[in-house]
Motif scaffolding. Structure first.
Motif, PDB file in Angstrom:
ATOM      1  N   UNK A 215       0.612  -1.374  -0.113  1.00 38.70           N
ATOM      2  CA  UNK A 215      -0.078   0.025   0.168  1.00 38.70           C
ATOM      3  C   UNK A 215       0.469   1.311  -0.075  1.00 38.70           C
ATOM      4  N   UNK A 216       1.816   1.370  -1.026  1.00 40.68           N
ATOM      5  CA  UNK A 216       2.383   2.310  -0.955  1.00 40.68           C
ATOM      6  C   UNK A 216       2.347   3.081  -3.072  1.00 40.68           C
ATOM      7  N   UNK A 217       2.357   4.586  -2.326  1.00 40.68           N
ATOM      8  CA  UNK A 217       1.979   4.486  -3.584  1.00 40.68           C
ATOM      9  C   UNK A 217       2.944   5.684  -4.535  1.00 40.68           C
ATOM     10  N   UNK A 218       2.856   6.762  -5.536  1.00 40.32           N
ATOM     11  CA  UNK A 218       3.856   7.252  -5.825  1.00 40.32           C
ATOM     12  C   UNK A 218       5.184   6.861  -6.352  1.00 40.32           C
ATOM     13  N   UNK A 219       5.023   5.673  -6.363  1.00 40.15           N
ATOM     14  CA  UNK A 219       7.069   5.298  -5.875  1.00 40.15           C
ATOM     15  C   UNK A 219       7.407   4.898  -7.625  1.00 40.15           C
ATOM     16  N   UNK A 220       8.594   5.121  -7.365  1.00 44.95           N
ATOM     17  CA  UNK A 220       9.966   5.543  -9.026  1.00 44.95           C
ATOM     18  C   UNK A 220      10.862   4.376  -8.818  1.00 44.95           C
ATOM     19  N   UNK A 221      11.569   4.088  -7.409  1.00 46.15           N
ATOM     20  CA  UNK A 221      12.180   3.271  -7.913  1.00 46.15           C
ATOM     21  C   UNK A 221      12.079   2.051  -6.248  1.00 46.15           C
ATOM     22  N   UNK A 222      11.776   0.989  -6.499  1.00 52.50           N
ATOM     23  CA  UNK A 222      11.470  -0.305  -5.661  1.00 52.50           C
ATOM     24  C   UNK A 222      13.295  -1.390  -5.854  1.00 52.50           C
ATOM     25  N   UNK A 223      14.050  -1.852  -4.909  1.00 53.88           N
ATOM     26  CA  UNK A 223      14.943  -1.924  -4.790  1.00 53.88           C
ATOM     27  C   UNK A 223      15.208  -3.057  -3.752  1.00 53.88           C
ATOM     28  N   UNK A 224      14.966  -4.664  -3.836  1.00 60.12           N
ATOM     29  CA  UNK A 224      15.529  -5.402  -2.686  1.00 60.12           C
ATOM     30  C   UNK A 224      15.916  -7.011  -3.287  1.00 60.12           C
ATOM     31  N   UNK A 225      16.053  -7.725  -1.767  1.00 60.74           N
ATOM     32  CA  UNK A 225      16.462  -9.025  -1.533  1.00 60.74           C
ATOM     33  C   UNK A 225      15.613  -9.945  -1.993  1.00 60.74           C
ATOM     34  N   UNK A 226      14.578 -10.382  -1.893  1.00 61.14           N
ATOM     35  CA  UNK A 226      13.990 -12.089  -2.020  1.00 61.14           C
ATOM     36  C   UNK A 226      13.788 -12.982  -3.178  1.00 61.14           C
ATOM     37  N   UNK A 227      14.159 -13.959  -2.846  1.00 59.26           N
ATOM     38  CA  UNK A 227      13.498 -15.056  -4.447  1.00 59.26           C
ATOM     39  C   UNK A 227      12.267 -14.668  -4.631  1.00 59.26           C
ATOM     40  N   UNK A 229       8.519 -11.755  -4.275  1.00 59.35           N
ATOM     41  CA  UNK A 229       8.149 -10.628  -3.559  1.00 59.35           C
ATOM     42  C   UNK A 229       6.401 -10.351  -3.420  1.00 59.35           C
ATOM     43  N   UNK A 230       5.959 -10.867  -2.073  1.00 60.06           N
ATOM     44  CA  UNK A 230       4.826 -10.352  -2.098  1.00 60.06           C
ATOM     45  C   UNK A 230       4.175  -9.258  -2.126  1.00 60.06           C
ATOM     46  N   UNK A 231       2.507  -8.751  -2.456  1.00 63.88           N
ATOM     47  CA  UNK A 231       2.354  -7.676  -2.392  1.00 63.88           C
ATOM     48  C   UNK A 231       2.367  -6.305  -3.316  1.00 63.88           C
ATOM     49  N   UNK A 232       2.905  -6.787  -4.393  1.00 63.92           N
ATOM     50  CA  UNK A 232       3.165  -6.237  -5.399  1.00 63.92           C
ATOM     51  C   UNK A 232       1.991  -5.922  -6.217  1.00 63.92           C
ATOM     52  N   UNK A 233       0.767  -5.757  -6.328  1.00 67.12           N
ATOM     53  CA  UNK A 233      -0.582  -5.584  -6.191  1.00 67.12           C
ATOM     54  C   UNK A 233      -0.843  -4.080  -5.543  1.00 67.12           C
ATOM     55  N   UNK A 234      -0.402  -4.235  -4.302  1.00 66.76           N
ATOM     56  CA  UNK A 234      -0.582  -3.100  -4.350  1.00 66.76           C
ATOM     57  C   UNK A 234       0.245  -1.829  -3.752  1.00 66.76           C
ATOM     58  N   UNK A 235       1.047  -1.744  -5.097  1.00 68.26           N
ATOM     59  CA  UNK A 235       2.642  -1.093  -5.267  1.00 68.26           C
ATOM     60  C   UNK A 235       2.225  -0.400  -6.109  1.00 68.26           C
ATOM     61  N   UNK A 236       1.908   1.073  -6.043  1.00 66.32           N
ATOM     62  CA  UNK A 236       1.421   1.423  -7.098  1.00 66.32           C
ATOM     63  C   UNK A 236       2.334   2.906  -7.651  1.00 66.32           C
ATOM     64  N   UNK A 237       3.121   2.104  -8.802  1.00 62.15           N
ATOM     65  CA  UNK A 237       4.259   2.701  -9.972  1.00 62.15           C
ATOM     66  C   UNK A 237       3.786   4.137 -10.244  1.00 62.15           C
ATOM     67  N   UNK A 238       4.354   5.144 -10.268  1.00 62.14           N
ATOM     68  CA  UNK A 238       4.689   6.523 -11.494  1.00 62.14           C
ATOM     69  C   UNK A 238       5.476   5.236 -12.526  1.00 62.14           C
ATOM     70  N   UNK A 239       4.496   6.036 -13.574  1.00 60.23           N
ATOM     71  CA  UNK A 239       5.198   6.017 -15.295  1.00 60.23           C
ATOM     72  C   UNK A 239       7.289   6.274 -14.848  1.00 60.23           C
ATOM     73  N   UNK A 240       7.546   5.000 -15.755  1.00 62.15           N
ATOM     74  CA  UNK A 240       8.909   5.253 -15.720  1.00 62.15           C
ATOM     75  C   UNK A 240       9.592   4.486 -14.626  1.00 62.15           C
ATOM     76  N   UNK A 241       8.943   4.238 -13.596  1.00 61.39           N
ATOM     77  CA  UNK A 241       9.525   3.520 -12.081  1.00 61.39           C
ATOM     78  C   UNK A 241      10.693   2.397 -13.375  1.00 61.39           C
ATOM     79  N   UNK A 242      12.244   1.717 -12.371  1.00 59.14           N
ATOM     80  CA  UNK A 242      12.030   1.205 -12.274  1.00 59.14           C
ATOM     81  C   UNK A 242      12.499   0.043 -10.048  1.00 59.14           C
ATOM     82  N   UNK A 243      12.622  -1.183 -11.429  1.00 62.22           N
ATOM     83  CA  UNK A 243      12.751  -2.183  -9.841  1.00 62.22           C
ATOM     84  C   UNK A 243      12.667  -3.744  -9.823  1.00 62.22           C
ATOM     85  N   UNK A 244      14.115  -3.534  -8.726  1.00 63.58           N
ATOM     86  CA  UNK A 244      13.959  -5.835  -9.397  1.00 63.58           C
ATOM     87  C   UNK A 244      14.717  -5.985  -7.597  1.00 63.58           C
TER      88      UNK A 244
END
Length: 330
Positions: A215-227, A229-244
């Motif tokens: 449940x996070x909004x206006x996300x430009x970058x999401x950088x993490x580490x796991x096999x 990642x849960x909850x991606x359907x609750x993340x609101x990315x802005x156009x141009x967002x990077x994530x890995x």
């Protein structure tokens, strides 16, 4: 941010070659859509015939690489590959092999041997905006998504992102650097930047301790580490967002090893991502450096440039997304 080298300019449409596999219906449709969306001239579109399978043999790759070199010469600086498969050449990613040449030795080296460290990219941290001219390498990115409709949505996000962020008076976007309970895959936490606002570029840097943002909004970058990642359907990315996510096989787009692939980030609304196609042995140099990625991007670099310049050893790394997305370019 001030000590970082200043970069003037970025890759544009005239610098990008588009490669379409005529034996792949997905590639034909997505390639045509991308050519129209970015107005890529026919002279920059190479049509090839490749097997539609996860991995190219070194022999098939050698033929393909020669086609690319013969068609483009020195005319383009980077590549958009309009397909999901093939994504690998042996243990190399197809983007790594195209840019740096196929490295078969890497495939026979165990983690503890020196050869598994891979070759360094001269493009890492480079101020160059002409990688082929300056470094004789063409960084590439796959226009990959779970299906044609998702790929078109990815392309639309990239185009829509151009010049939309870092504007005076606009609300900031959030950058999330996440440390999870998975200590091995959280190895990048030591290179995370300090938390806090950066009003000059319109971002907030957040350091999160959690296995999954929700449940996070206006996300430009999401950088993490796991096999996975849960909850991606609750993340609101802005156009141009990077994530890995740092894991062994995020770049295996057929989910052959049961780990989440980078296509899940694209499906969730990210515009570009990165993952390795073979065992990286948790060498942090084989994954995007958090600060380098962010700092190039907020200077106006494209997604292609920011991601490629942030990986020191990209031979096994697959770059996926809309290459020309540049939300901070004004």
């Amino acid at each position: 941010m001030s000590p970082f080298p200043r970069v003037i300019g970025k890759l544009g449409v005239k610098d990008l070659g588009l490669v379409i596999n005529e034996d792949d219906p997905y590639s034909v449709q997505v390639g045509a859509y991308y050519a129209k969306a970015r107005r890529i001239p026919a002279s920059q579109i190479l049509r090839v015939n490749l097997p539609v399978k996860p991995e190219l043999s070194p022999a098939d790759f050698a033929k393909f690489s020669k086609q690319v070199d013969a068609f483009y010469g020195s005319r383009v600086q980077g590549l958009a590959l309009a397909w999901r498969q093939p994504y690998a050449v042996g243990c190399n990613s197809i983007t790594g092999a195209l840019a740096l040449g196929y490295d078969g030795k890497l495939c026979s080296e165990a983690c503890q041997k020196p050869g598994h460290k891979s070759r360094s990219s001269v493009y890492f941290g480079s101020v160059s905006v002409k990688p082929f001219k300056d470094h004789h390498m063409r960084p590439g990115m796959l226009l990959a998504a779970k299906d044609v409709a998702s790929a078109k949505a990815l392309i639309d996000r990239g185009v829509r992102s151009d010049g939309t962020l870092g504007l005076k008076g606009a609300p900031p976007v959030d950058v999330h650097f996440v440390t999870t309970s998975d200590q091995v895959r959280s190895v990048r936490q030591w290179s995370y930047p300090p938390a806090g606002p950066q009003p000059k570029v319109g971002i907030n840097v957040l350091l999160d301790q959690t296995d999954a943002l929700r449940h996070v909004d206006r996300v430009l970058l999401y950088m993490t580490g796991r096999e996975r990642i849960e909850g991606l359907d609750t993340v609101s990315f802005v156009p141009g967002a990077l994530a890995d996510h740092l894991t062994s096989f995020g770049g295996m787009l057929d989910d052959a090893h049961g780990q989440m692939s980078v296509l899940s980030w694209i499906d969730a609304g990210a515009t570009a991502s990165y993952g390795t196609t073979s065992e990286p042995c948790a060498h942090p140099q084989k994954f995007p450096h958090p600060q380098v990625l962010l700092l190039f991007y907020v200077q106006g670099a494209t997604a292609l440039e920011a991601y490629w310049k942030s990986v020191m050893w990209p031979q096994q790394g697959l770059f996926v997304g809309e290459p020309l997305a540049a939300p901070f370019a004004h």
